[in-house]
Design an enzyme around this catalytic site. Structure first.
Site, PDB file in Angstrom:
ATOM      1  N   SER A  53       0.823  -1.308   0.013  1.00  0.00           N
ATOM      2  CA  SER A  53      -0.044  -0.036   0.066  1.00  0.00           C
ATOM      3  C   SER A  53       0.869   1.139  -0.107  1.00  0.00           C
ATOM      4  CB  SER A  53      -1.025   0.051   1.080  1.00  0.00           C
ATOM      5  OG  SER A  53      -0.149  -0.171   2.276  1.00  0.00           O
ATOM      6  N   ASN A  86      -1.834  -2.316  13.108  1.00  0.00           N
ATOM      7  CA  ASN A  86      -3.365  -2.259  12.875  1.00  0.00           C
ATOM      8  C   ASN A  86      -3.910  -1.071  13.740  1.00  0.00           C
ATOM      9  OD1 ASN A  86      -3.252  -4.760  11.835  1.00  0.00           O
ATOM     10  ND2 ASN A  86      -3.872  -5.927  13.349  1.00  0.00           N
ATOM     11  N   THR A 127     -39.732  25.618 -10.415  1.00  0.00           N
ATOM     12  CA  THR A 127     -40.067  24.419  -9.775  1.00  0.00           C
ATOM     13  C   THR A 127     -40.363  23.422 -11.092  1.00  0.00           C
ATOM     14  OG1 THR A 127     -42.367  24.533  -9.465  1.00  0.00           O
ATOM     15  CG2 THR A 127     -40.761  25.345  -7.675  1.00  0.00           C
ATOM     16  N   HIS A 128     -39.872  22.052 -10.923  1.00  0.00           N
ATOM     17  CA  HIS A 128     -40.330  21.328 -12.103  1.00  0.00           C
ATOM     18  C   HIS A 128     -39.576  21.820 -13.386  1.00  0.00           C
ATOM     19  CE1 HIS A 128     -43.114  19.334  -9.302  1.00  0.00           C
ATOM     20  NE2 HIS A 128     -43.597  20.715  -9.076  1.00  0.00           N
ATOM     21  N   SER A 130     -14.236  23.937 -28.813  1.00  0.00           N
ATOM     22  CA  SER A 130     -14.531  22.740 -29.505  1.00  0.00           C
ATOM     23  C   SER A 130     -13.426  22.762 -30.579  1.00  0.00           C
ATOM     24  CB  SER A 130     -15.732  22.705 -30.272  1.00  0.00           C
ATOM     25  OG  SER A 130     -15.777  21.775 -31.388  1.00  0.00           O
ATOM     26  N   LYS A 175     -17.653  27.586 -30.357  1.00  0.00           N
ATOM     27  CA  LYS A 175     -18.156  27.115 -29.236  1.00  0.00           C
ATOM     28  C   LYS A 175     -17.292  27.793 -27.960  1.00  0.00           C
ATOM     29  CE  LYS A 175     -20.836  24.349 -28.392  1.00  0.00           C
ATOM     30  NZ  LYS A 175     -20.815  22.864 -28.620  1.00  0.00           N
ATOM     31  N   ASN A 178     -17.489  26.273 -24.268  1.00  0.00           N
ATOM     32  CA  ASN A 178     -18.189  25.086 -23.438  1.00  0.00           C
ATOM     33  C   ASN A 178     -17.776  25.114 -22.034  1.00  0.00           C
ATOM     34  OD1 ASN A 178     -19.248  23.813 -25.844  1.00  0.00           O
ATOM     35  ND2 ASN A 178     -17.390  22.878 -26.215  1.00  0.00           N
ATOM     36  N   GLU A 184     -19.313  20.848 -16.117  1.00  0.00           N
ATOM     37  CA  GLU A 184     -19.662  19.502 -16.353  1.00  0.00           C
ATOM     38  C   GLU A 184     -18.793  18.560 -15.837  1.00  0.00           C
ATOM     39  OE1 GLU A 184     -20.299  19.103 -20.956  1.00  0.00           O
ATOM     40  OE2 GLU A 184     -19.645  21.151 -20.838  1.00  0.00           O
ATOM     41  N   TYR A 233      -9.080  -6.456  12.915  1.00  0.00           N
ATOM     42  CA  TYR A 233      -8.328  -5.924  11.573  1.00  0.00           C
ATOM     43  C   TYR A 233      -8.515  -7.226  10.504  1.00  0.00           C
ATOM     44  CZ  TYR A 233      -5.173  -4.273   8.359  1.00  0.00           C
ATOM     45  OH  TYR A 233      -4.761  -3.875   7.134  1.00  0.00           O
ATOM     46  N   GLN A 237      -7.180  -2.306   4.117  1.00  0.00           N
ATOM     47  CA  GLN A 237      -6.150  -1.513   3.564  1.00  0.00           C
ATOM     48  C   GLN A 237      -6.558  -0.495   2.516  1.00  0.00           C
ATOM     49  OE1 GLN A 237      -1.812  -2.908   3.160  1.00  0.00           O
ATOM     50  NE2 GLN A 237      -2.348  -3.290   0.944  1.00  0.00           N
ATOM     51  N   LYS A 242      -7.968   3.575   2.454  1.00  0.00           N
ATOM     52  CA  LYS A 242      -7.162   4.574   1.950  1.00  0.00           C
ATOM     53  C   LYS A 242      -7.463   5.036   0.623  1.00  0.00           C
ATOM     54  CE  LYS A 242      -3.846   2.648   4.214  1.00  0.00           C
ATOM     55  NZ  LYS A 242      -4.860   1.892   5.084  1.00  0.00           N
TER      56      LYS A 242
HETATM   57  N1  ARG Z   1      -0.965  -1.454   5.329  1.00  0.00           N
HETATM   58  C1  ARG Z   1      -1.903  -1.871   6.267  1.00  0.00           C
HETATM   59  C2  ARG Z   1      -3.221  -0.839   6.090  1.00  0.00           C
HETATM   60  O1  ARG Z   1      -3.214  -0.113   5.438  1.00  0.00           O
HETATM   61  C3  ARG Z   1      -1.384  -1.557   7.432  1.00  0.00           C
HETATM   62  C4  ARG Z   1      -1.894  -2.742   8.582  1.00  0.00           C
HETATM   63  C5  ARG Z   1      -1.424  -3.965   8.163  1.00  0.00           C
HETATM   64  N2  ARG Z   1      -1.522  -4.865   9.117  1.00  0.00           N
HETATM   65  C6  ARG Z   1      -1.318  -6.191   9.162  1.00  0.00           C
HETATM   66  N3  ARG Z   1      -1.550  -6.857  10.189  1.00  0.00           N
HETATM   67  N4  ARG Z   1      -0.941  -6.724   8.054  1.00  0.00           N
HETATM   68  O2  ARG Z   1      -4.419  -1.475   6.715  1.00  0.00           O
END
Ligand code: ARG
Length: 467
Positions: A26, A113, A158-159, A280, A286, A288, A293, A320, A325, A328
């Site tokens: 990650s 975790n 409205t509408h 365009s 144009k 735009n 949009e 966990y 993961q 994010k």
């Molecule tokens: N990169 C992991 C995450 O974003 C961190 C936690 C990983 N924990 C584990 N026991 N492998 O969640």
């Protein structure tokens, strides 16, 4: 990759397959948490020192090492190796390489975790403040545009059918009010997430006497998450944060939709500055509204992130799981997307002009004064339902004859209702109607003047964590 960077490798009989390395990493996206990861580690190390698990000298070495790593990352000197998996192991591995044994003590009574749960909360707190500031900028741009149009009229719909006349300022302030709820919603989200999971460990806490309250207060959390299992598995706040972003996007998309229509030749209500239009490749004439949009379209990206986050949470076993993961990816995507949209929304609003003359010239169409005429009859003692019928029949007559209500003669009015007198002409026409709005929150100039004063005061100062 030094062995020390993946201490768990000792447990496994072979090195991870390259596919595994790629699939589980990650670091490519969580490296943006580095500042918060380091902040959390320093607080944790300070607590370990206070509790006697490391010496003050070891703490000093850890702190110095971590700050050095932070400087290197900021200067672009840090080498991110995906084999480290994530930002937590990348930083810890680099620390051990730098300072040796004290670095190996940092992870005492801690797991990735609780570490990652802490990092996201710290990041989100700052992100919420930044988004609140960005919303306030859009609100300020809307307020200053509204201030220029306290007495200029437009039709309200409205509408998508012409409804009643309003002042342009009231229309604009309706968005300021929607966005205000977004600021408050984000503040509520912040209050709920601002508790410390650190010390929850992997799932069950620790047999070592750590001081969770100390790390919580050092990191500016209001309290600790009391249950260690919940501390490491809760991502409610991520779903809530994305939901808040989704509603901001919904609000911006409504503004965008209006203004795309308003900028068309058919409406010709506004002119968006050339700097915020595109042209365009084929049609040379144009101009735009692509920015608007995209603002409308990016709402889809954020809704998608919300659905992804909710789906990740669904039916996950307690504690966990690595599924988390993925949180994010969607949290960052929503935050980045809405951040950019808010930034350009403020710019577009500041560079848009209402074509007040064109709008005024078209105000006679659509019987915008019909409701006010029914209310005039109410003043003369006619029950509203009857008044509604009288005006309906007058409108039908006018429509057939191609004229407006104010073009009817008094005799024609009185044919339908003897209650109508000569003074009726003072109640007809968009300008007369708007001046007569008296109810609280109505879309007339008096109310807008008062609301503008409120908003100008309320938005002044621009403190990021305004509730
Ligand atoms: N990169 C992991 C995450 O974003 C961190 C936690 C990983 N924990 C584990 N026991 N492998 O969640």
């Amino acid at each position: 990759m030094a062995d020390t960077q993946r201490s768990w490798e000792k447990r496994l009989s072979s090195k991870p397959d390259e596919l595994t390395v790629d699939y589980v990493e990650s670091l490519s996206y969580d490296k943006r948490l580095y500042k918060y990861d380091i902040m959390g580690s320093i607080a944790h190390a300070a607590m370990l020192a206070a509790q006697g698990f490391i010496t003050q000298a070891e703490f000093a070495a850890i702190e110095k090492g971590l700050l050095g790593i932070r400087d290197d990352i900021e200067a672009g000197r840090f080498e991110f190796d995906k084999a480290a998996e994530d930002i937590h192991m990348a930083v810890e591995g680099a620390l051990i390489k730098r300072i040796g044994e004290p670095g190996e003590k940092l992870h005492t009574a801690r797991s990735r975790n609780d570490q990652v749960a802490t990092d996201i909360r710290l990041w989100m707190r700052d992100q919420i403040a930044a988004l609140q500031t960005a919303i306030v900028r859009v609100q300020k741009a809307l307020v200053s545009l509204a201030a220029r149009h306290v007495d200029d009229l437009m039709p309200a719909y409205t509408h998508m059918q012409r409804a009643q006349p309003i002042v342009i300022g009231a229309y604009l302030l309706s968005f300021v009010q929607q966005l205000e709820r977004d600021v408050v919603r984000l503040g509520n989200c912040r209050d709920l997430l601002n508790v410390s999971p650190l010390g929850g460990g992997a799932i069950a806490g620790s047999t070592l006497p750590i001081d969770r309250a100390a790390t919580a207060s050092a990191l500016g959390f209001t309290d600790i998450v009391y249950n260690s299992i919940d501390a490491v598995s809760d991502r409610d706040f991520c779903a809530e944060f994305i939901f808040d972003c989704a509603l901001i996007a919904a609000h911006l998309s409504r503004l965008a939709e209006d203004w795309i229509l308003f900028s068309s030749s058919e409406f010709s209500f506004i002119r968006i500055d050339d700097a915020f239009c595109t042209s365009s490749s084929m049609m040379p004439q144009k101009r735009n509204p692509d920015v608007l949009e995209l603002m409308r379209g990016k709402t889809g990206t954020i809704y998608g992130a919300l659905m992804a986050m909710l789906t990740i949470l669904k039916a996950q076993p307690s504690g966990y799981n690595r599924d988390l993961q993925e949180d994010k990816i969607h949290v960052f995507s929503a935050a980045d997307c809405i951040g950019k949209s808010l930034e350009i929304a403020a710019a577009v609003v500041s560079h848009t002009a209402f074509r007040t003359k064109d709008i005024a010239a078209g105000l006679d169409a659509g019987f915008l004064d019909a409701t006010a005429l029914a209310e005039y009859l109410v003043r003369k003692g006619v029950p509203f339902r009857k008044a509604h019928g009288v005006v309906g029949s007058l409108v039908a007559k006018c429509e057939k004859e191609g004229r407006s209500l104010s073009q009817l003669s008094l005799a024609q009015f009185q044919e339908r209702s003897p209650a109508i007198g000569q003074d009726v002409y003072e109640y007809l026409g968009a300008g007369n109607v708007v001046k007569r709005y008296v109810s609280a929150g109505a879309a007339g100039p008096e109310q807008v003047r008062r609301h503008l004063a409120f908003w100008e005061g309320h938005l002044a100062g621009n403190e990021p964590q305004r509730r």
